[in-house]
Design a protein around this motif. Structure first.
Motif, PDB file in Angstrom:
ATOM      1  N   ASN A  41       0.870  -1.173   0.000  1.00  0.00           N
ATOM      2  CA  ASN A  41       0.000   0.000   0.000  1.00  0.00           C
ATOM      3  C   ASN A  41       0.907   1.223   0.000  1.00  0.00           C
ATOM      4  OD1 ASN A  41      -1.793   2.068   0.350  1.00  0.00           O
ATOM      5  ND2 ASN A  41      -2.628   1.356   2.298  1.00  0.00           N
TER       6      ASN A  41
ATOM      7  N   SER B 180      -1.122  -2.149  -5.739  1.00  0.00           N
ATOM      8  CA  SER B 180      -1.284  -1.410  -4.485  1.00  0.00           C
ATOM      9  C   SER B 180      -2.724  -1.508  -3.998  1.00  0.00           C
ATOM     10  CB  SER B 180      -0.900   0.066  -4.688  1.00  0.00           C
ATOM     11  OG  SER B 180      -0.982   0.778  -3.479  1.00  0.00           O
TER      12      SER B 180
ATOM     13  N   ASP C 280      -5.442  -0.331  -1.081  1.00  0.00           N
ATOM     14  CA  ASP C 280      -5.653   0.717  -0.081  1.00  0.00           C
ATOM     15  C   ASP C 280      -6.269   0.115   1.177  1.00  0.00           C
ATOM     16  OD1 ASP C 280      -5.831   3.090   1.233  1.00  0.00           O
ATOM     17  OD2 ASP C 280      -7.460   3.923   0.021  1.00  0.00           O
ATOM     18  N   SER C 281      -5.406  -0.427   2.024  1.00  0.00           N
ATOM     19  CA  SER C 281      -5.831  -1.055   3.271  1.00  0.00           C
ATOM     20  C   SER C 281      -4.716  -0.867   4.281  1.00  0.00           C
ATOM     21  CB  SER C 281      -6.104  -2.546   3.056  1.00  0.00           C
ATOM     22  OG  SER C 281      -6.294  -3.231   4.286  1.00  0.00           O
ATOM     23  N   GLU C 282      -5.043  -0.979   5.562  1.00  0.00           N
ATOM     24  CA  GLU C 282      -4.024  -0.954   6.602  1.00  0.00           C
ATOM     25  C   GLU C 282      -3.827  -2.326   7.232  1.00  0.00           C
ATOM     26  OE1 GLU C 282      -4.438   2.194   9.404  1.00  0.00           O
ATOM     27  OE2 GLU C 282      -4.558   3.765   7.882  1.00  0.00           O
TER      28      GLU C 282
ATOM     29  N   ILE D 221      -3.485  -6.766   2.442  1.00  0.00           N
ATOM     30  CA  ILE D 221      -2.772  -6.092   1.352  1.00  0.00           C
ATOM     31  C   ILE D 221      -2.041  -7.112   0.484  1.00  0.00           C
ATOM     32  CG2 ILE D 221      -0.795  -4.602   0.860  1.00  0.00           C
ATOM     33  CD1 ILE D 221      -1.655  -2.925   3.312  1.00  0.00           C
TER      34      ILE D 221
END
Length: 363
Positions: free
Chosen positions: A197, A225, A227-229, A234
């Protein structure tokens, strides 16, 4: 000349120092008692006045407490846990306590809209902050406005990197990204994808090193990529997406070891073997030796980072007038079993069965 300690009207030369420094007796008292609320310029003014008067000022106590502030993370990641352990070890060896505090706040709010934890408002006890997690410039600005000494994990600062008045410690992720990419190229890999990410700075710094080496080798950087934490998510979704494109892939560079766990899962669901079909590398060496096959990765040194962060902070508390300092920690390439040479130049891609992931944009 030997300094003397005067004893007039409530303290050793307080009135004389106050008159010489053109400040109140209360200000002199706070300086001599090591109160952290005193402006550094005012502290210097008072101590310089005492020196001119040849008055021996008592040294403030060096004991106290620091706060390890984990910002905007719902849980303590393994990497940060190692930083905390290193900082705690250094503090204990030097007679300081270390408190752990987590803080969630809007990264885009102004510093005036933020509120520090109550513990940090007890300035008579807490003398400084080790700032980890996902700090953003508004929190750093607030600490500076409150005149709170800090040291920050520079690799994790979100948004535009601010001008810092205190200290910052980095891990050299860009060099690490270069090292593993060169290794994959040396094995004959040309179709190397980066999964991560890149909106998060620690992924972005590894990706930058990867891109630099790919371009030097006249190879095309490829990025999936997500978009996650959630690091594992990911790696998993990023792998599912890149395989769904049908583009050639012989190696995957995961932005950290936890993401590599997701990469392993995504590959195995497609019946691909590691490293026989696709080689995998990771970063930060937090769980690499627990995976099968064991993960080739970049070792960072978070415990040493924690120790250095605590050391820099205690030095700043003792000498607030120090210039801002930057410390770059090296990384180490760790070769394990997750990589193999490309056999006959062959690369592998999956079919289009994962087309549901086509909505996940390739950056």
């Amino acid at each position: 000349m030997t300094k003397t300690r005067k004893s007039k009207h409530g303290g050793p030369g307080l009135r004389e120092i106050a008159a010489e420094a053109n400040v109140s007796i209360a200000t002199v008292s706070r300086v001599l008692n090591g109160n952290a609320r005193v402006d550094p310029a005012m502290r210097k003014q008072v101590l310089d006045a005492a020196d001119r008067l040849n008055i021996d000022t008592p040294q403030p106590s060096k004991s106290g407490a620091l706060v390890f502030l984990l910002s905007n993370r719902t849980m303590l990641p393994p990497f940060h846990a190692c930083i905390l352990a290193g900082a705690e070890s250094y503090c204990a060896a030097h007679g300081w306590d270390l408190f752990f505090v987590s803080l969630s706040y809007p990264p885009n709010a102004t510093s005036r809209e933020l509120h520090l934890p109550k513990l940090l408002q007890r300035r008579e006890m807490v003398r400084g902050v080790i700032l980890a997690g996902n700090p953003s410039p508004n929190l750093i600005e607030l600490l500076e406005q409150k005149n709170i000494s800090y040291v920050v994990l520079g690799s994790n600062i979100l948004g535009e990197f601010p001008t810092l008045k205190n200290d910052v410690v980095f891990s050299d992720e860009m060099r690490g990204g270069e090292d593993v990419t060169r290794y994959l190229i040396s094995l004959g890999h040309r179709d190397i994808w980066f999964v991560g990410n890149t909106r998060l700075p620690w992924f972005a710094r590894y990706h930058e090193g990867y891109c630099r080496v790919m371009e030097e080798a006249s190879l095309t950087p490829r990025l999936s990529s997500i978009d996650s934490e959630d690091d594992t998510e990911i790696g998993y979704l990023g792998t599912k997406y890149l395989l769904s494109t049908g583009e050639p892939v012989s190696a995957i560079f995961a932005g950290n070891d936890s993401s590599a766990c997701g990469v392993y899962k995504g590959l195995r669901e497609q019946g691909l073997r590691i490293p026989e079909n696709i080689s995998v590398v990771g970063c930060n060496d937090t769980v690499g030796d627990l995976l099968y096959p064991s993960l080739t990765t970049i070792r960072e040194f978070p415990e040493q980072m924690g120790r250095h962060m605590a050391e820099l902070l205690l030095e700043r508390i003792a000498n607030p007038e120090l210039e801002s300092r930057r410390l770059m920690m090296p990384t180490q390439f760790i070769r394990r079993d997750s990589c193999a040479p490309v056999a006959g130049g062959e690369t592998h891609s999956a079919d289009d069965s994962d087309s549901a992931f086509s909505a996940i944009s390739q950056q």
